[in-house]
Design an enzyme around this catalytic site. Structure first.
Site, PDB file in Angstrom:
ATOM      1  CG  HIS A 184      -2.069   0.921   1.122  1.00  0.00           C
ATOM      2  ND1 HIS A 184      -1.962   2.265   1.391  1.00  0.00           N
ATOM      3  CD2 HIS A 184      -3.342   0.702   0.722  1.00  0.00           C
ATOM      4  CE1 HIS A 184      -3.135   2.827   1.175  1.00  0.00           C
ATOM      5  NE2 HIS A 184      -3.992   1.908   0.763  1.00  0.00           N
ATOM      6  CG  ASP A 214      -8.531  -4.363  -2.632  1.00  0.00           C
ATOM      7  OD1 ASP A 214      -9.749  -4.177  -2.478  1.00  0.00           O
ATOM      8  OD2 ASP A 214      -7.759  -3.484  -3.047  1.00  0.00           O
TER       9      ASP A 214
HETATM   10  N1  ACO Z   1       4.090  -7.715  -4.763  1.00  0.00           N
HETATM   11  C1  ACO Z   1       5.424  -7.693  -4.954  1.00  0.00           C
HETATM   12  N2  ACO Z   1       6.193  -6.590  -4.770  1.00  0.00           N
HETATM   13  C2  ACO Z   1       5.565  -5.470  -4.401  1.00  0.00           C
HETATM   14  C3  ACO Z   1       4.162  -5.409  -4.187  1.00  0.00           C
HETATM   15  C4  ACO Z   1       3.418  -6.594  -4.386  1.00  0.00           C
HETATM   16  N3  ACO Z   1       2.107  -6.613  -4.190  1.00  0.00           N
HETATM   17  N4  ACO Z   1       3.814  -4.163  -3.827  1.00  0.00           N
HETATM   18  C5  ACO Z   1       4.947  -3.454  -3.820  1.00  0.00           C
HETATM   19  N5  ACO Z   1       6.013  -4.235  -4.153  1.00  0.00           N
HETATM   20  C6  ACO Z   1       7.428  -3.838  -4.192  1.00  0.00           C
HETATM   21  C7  ACO Z   1       7.754  -3.022  -5.432  1.00  0.00           C
HETATM   22  O1  ACO Z   1       8.180  -3.841  -6.492  1.00  0.00           O
HETATM   23  C8  ACO Z   1       8.855  -2.127  -4.912  1.00  0.00           C
HETATM   24  O2  ACO Z   1      10.039  -2.887  -4.838  1.00  0.00           O
HETATM   25  P1  ACO Z   1      11.486  -2.203  -5.095  1.00  0.00           P
HETATM   26  O3  ACO Z   1      11.671  -1.246  -3.950  1.00  0.00           O
HETATM   27  O4  ACO Z   1      12.443  -3.339  -5.113  1.00  0.00           O
HETATM   28  O5  ACO Z   1      11.390  -1.510  -6.430  1.00  0.00           O
HETATM   29  C9  ACO Z   1       8.438  -1.824  -3.468  1.00  0.00           C
HETATM   30  O6  ACO Z   1       7.655  -2.966  -3.069  1.00  0.00           O
HETATM   31  C10 ACO Z   1       7.600  -0.555  -3.308  1.00  0.00           C
HETATM   32  O7  ACO Z   1       6.463  -0.661  -4.140  1.00  0.00           O
HETATM   33  P2  ACO Z   1       5.880   0.493  -5.053  1.00  0.00           P
HETATM   34  O8  ACO Z   1       5.299  -0.108  -6.285  1.00  0.00           O
HETATM   35  O9  ACO Z   1       6.916   1.567  -5.214  1.00  0.00           O
HETATM   36  O10 ACO Z   1       4.757   1.042  -4.103  1.00  0.00           O
HETATM   37  P3  ACO Z   1       3.588   2.011  -4.526  1.00  0.00           P
HETATM   38  O11 ACO Z   1       3.257   2.771  -3.312  1.00  0.00           O
HETATM   39  O12 ACO Z   1       3.932   2.764  -5.755  1.00  0.00           O
HETATM   40  O13 ACO Z   1       2.391   0.992  -4.924  1.00  0.00           O
HETATM   41  C11 ACO Z   1       0.605  -0.535  -4.669  1.00  0.00           C
HETATM   42  C12 ACO Z   1       1.414   0.593  -4.015  1.00  0.00           C
HETATM   43  C13 ACO Z   1       0.125  -0.108  -6.054  1.00  0.00           C
HETATM   44  C14 ACO Z   1      -0.626  -0.813  -3.810  1.00  0.00           C
HETATM   45  C15 ACO Z   1       1.485  -1.808  -4.758  1.00  0.00           C
HETATM   46  O14 ACO Z   1       1.870  -2.221  -3.470  1.00  0.00           O
HETATM   47  C16 ACO Z   1       0.817  -2.960  -5.515  1.00  0.00           C
HETATM   48  O15 ACO Z   1       0.902  -3.006  -6.746  1.00  0.00           O
HETATM   49  N6  ACO Z   1       0.097  -3.872  -4.790  1.00  0.00           N
HETATM   50  C17 ACO Z   1      -0.637  -4.934  -5.458  1.00  0.00           C
HETATM   51  C18 ACO Z   1      -1.980  -4.396  -5.951  1.00  0.00           C
HETATM   52  C19 ACO Z   1      -2.944  -4.134  -4.825  1.00  0.00           C
HETATM   53  O16 ACO Z   1      -3.130  -4.937  -3.934  1.00  0.00           O
HETATM   54  N7  ACO Z   1      -3.611  -2.981  -4.912  1.00  0.00           N
HETATM   55  C20 ACO Z   1      -4.616  -2.556  -3.924  1.00  0.00           C
HETATM   56  C21 ACO Z   1      -4.103  -1.415  -3.101  1.00  0.00           C
HETATM   57  S1  ACO Z   1      -5.226  -0.987  -1.832  1.00  0.00           S
HETATM   58  C22 ACO Z   1      -6.448  -0.159  -2.605  1.00  0.00           C
HETATM   59  O17 ACO Z   1      -6.288   0.482  -3.600  1.00  0.00           O
HETATM   60  C23 ACO Z   1      -7.747  -0.260  -2.058  1.00  0.00           C
END
Ligand code: ACO
Length: 430
Positions: free
Chosen positions: A308, A365
């Site tokens: 998140h 979620d």
């Molecule tokens: N699985 C694997 N790796 C992940 C995940 C995941 N679900 N989420 C984040 N990471 C990793 C990224 O690859 C990144 O790694 P790095 O530092 O080596 O590059 C690090 O964790 C930080 O992640 P970001 O993508 O920079 O975080 P951001 O804040 O931009 O994205 C998001 C947040 C979109 C929710 C992300 O965690 C994700 O894609 N999660 C899966 C989708 C999801 O569950 N969405 C629902 C969110 S809650 C809502 O909207 C109600």
């Protein structure tokens, strides 16, 4: 930080950036004079460090895993309120009195019908249409029946359009579902409460009596409350962004729904179930392989329902839902093999250095889909349920934006990296 804020040194020049004191959480720096005075813009992909507004609606402490609406912790609201009570709280700032709540419920019942002509919109979609596409299209379409309420600067129009949107959303959502099944639309009933009415429109048939199961209604009430608002998330920011051009509430909310649909936002609840089903049903897919794929930077697979932007701790909504999933399954269905898969996956991720070092925890979620499934909803309706829940938050934020004297049309800058001026070459010489 106090109002003196900070001083930014740029070469020989210094610029005072006034501070904005938050009541709780991150203070702000007002950078609005940076470009006019120094010709410099800030670069912040995904607005991860940018406060686009001041707000009094929702507070999220991502490190502590805390969520409050108008000061009330989400746990108390989910335990003690009806969804309409929370909607009222978000919109008006205070919990309703008994009389206010009765009037609010009555207005929801009075406005729940759709204009008959709207049925033609639903009919026109193909049967396989995703209900999120129908939901946002129909939300935009109902704006055509209420042009008299389009003025965002007229308080009465705002309230009238807000009430109509909230009242009609369950009807639109249920019609979108009925369209996909081919069964007849079920009209709203004024003797039923908001959540019960929605369940009745979803699952009743004209041919037989249908009684809403109070256990299911209670569970859905909690789920809707848990989705009701969440600060400046992607869809809410979209609603504000579109509304800042003085687009009407219906059009702004329809845009927010489209933002919600994406799998990185509200669409994640559908994606989680698809991921868990894949692990449960495909002998080549295991929790271990899912974890390995999520960690592999050459694979675009992510662990859906994990991570998140704001929470660097357990999402408090996921915490409530995890406990709730057991409870609901016990009462309505007995068992769901996907819950076991989800728990295994969560355990494996929380004990894996990749996830712990990045503070990746289950978000709202991760468990919501399992409960929606247990309540009898098809997977493609999950994001629609999220949208019904989030609607009060979208409306409250849109209203707050229209009332804020600092609101200007949203218009970010860019840092241009393209060609500088080039000599034009006529077509016959290219
Ligand atoms: N699985 C694997 N790796 C992940 C995940 C995941 N679900 N989420 C984040 N990471 C990793 C990224 O690859 C990144 O790694 P790095 O530092 O080596 O590059 C690090 O964790 C930080 O992640 P970001 O993508 O920079 O975080 P951001 O804040 O931009 O994205 C998001 C947040 C979109 C929710 C992300 O965690 C994700 O894609 N999660 C899966 C989708 C999801 O569950 N969405 C629902 C969110 S809650 C809502 O909207 C109600």
């Amino acid at each position: 930080m106090d109002e003196r804020g900070a001083t930014l040194q740029i070469g020989e020049n210094s610029l005072d950036l006034p501070g904005i004191k938050a009541n709780v959480g991150n203070d702000g720096l007002n950078i609005s004079k940076l470009r006019p005075n120094h010709g410099i813009v800030t670069y912040d992909p995904g607005f991860a460090n940018t406060a686009s507004t001041r707000s009094t609606i929702t507070y999220v402490d991502g490190n502590a895993g805390l969520l409050t609406h108008r000061g009330y912790p989400i746990e108390e609201l989910a335990n003690s309120c009806s969804f309409l009570e929370v909607a009222y709280l978000l919109l008006y700032g205070d919990l309703p009195t008994k009389r206010q709540l009765e009037a609010w419920q009555a207005s929801m019942q009075r406005h729940s019908l759709l204009n008959e002509e709207m049925k033609r919109f639903f009919d026109a979609f193909p049967k396989r249409a995703h209900p999120m596409a129908i939901l946002s299209s129909a939300t935009n379409a109902i704006s055509t029946f209420y042009e008299e309420y389009h003025n965002p600067n007229d308080e009465e129009s705002v309230i009238e359009s807000a009430q109509r949107l909230l009242a009609k959303m369950p009807t639109i959502a249920a019609f979108a579902y009925k369209k996909s099944t081919g069964f007849p639309y079920i009209y709203p009933r004024n003797d039923l409460r908001y959540v019960e009415n929605f369940l009745h429109m979803m699952f009743a048939l004209p041919t037989e009596e249908y009684h809403v199961d109070p256990v299911i209604a209670k569970a859905l009430n909690v789920l809707l409350i848990l989705h009701a608002d969440h600060g400046q998330n992607c869809s809410t920011a979209t609603v504000r962004f579109v509304g800042s051009s003085q687009a009407n509430l219906f059009a702004s909310v329809a845009a927010g729904m489209n933002a919600l649909w994406g799998p990185l936002h509200g669409g994640a609840n559908q994606a989680v179930i698809e991921m868990l089903s894949n692990i449960a049903n495909d002998p080549n897919a295991t929790t271990e392989s899912a974890i390995a794929r999520a960690k592999d930077k050459n694979d675009d697979f992510r662990l859906m329902g994990f991570g998140h932007r704001v929470y660097k701790n357990y999402d408090p909504r996921a915490r409530i839902l995890k406990k709730f999933a057991d409870d609901v399954l016990d009462r309505v269905k007995g068992d769901d093999p996907l819950l076991k898969v989800a728990e295994e996956l969560e355990y494996a991720a929380l004990n894996d250095e990749y996830f712990s070092s990045r503070n990746l925890y289950p978000n709202v979620d991760f468990y919501s889909g399992i409960i929606f499934r247990a309540l009898g909803f098809p997977v493609r309706m999950f994001t629609v349920l999220f949208a019904i829940g989030r609607l009060p938050g979208w409306i409250a934020n849109w209203k707050e934006m229209t009332e804020d004297p600092d609101t200007r049309i949203a218009r970010p800058r860019q840092i241009y990296l393209g060609e500088t001026t080039r000599e034009f070459i006529p077509l016959h010489k290219r």
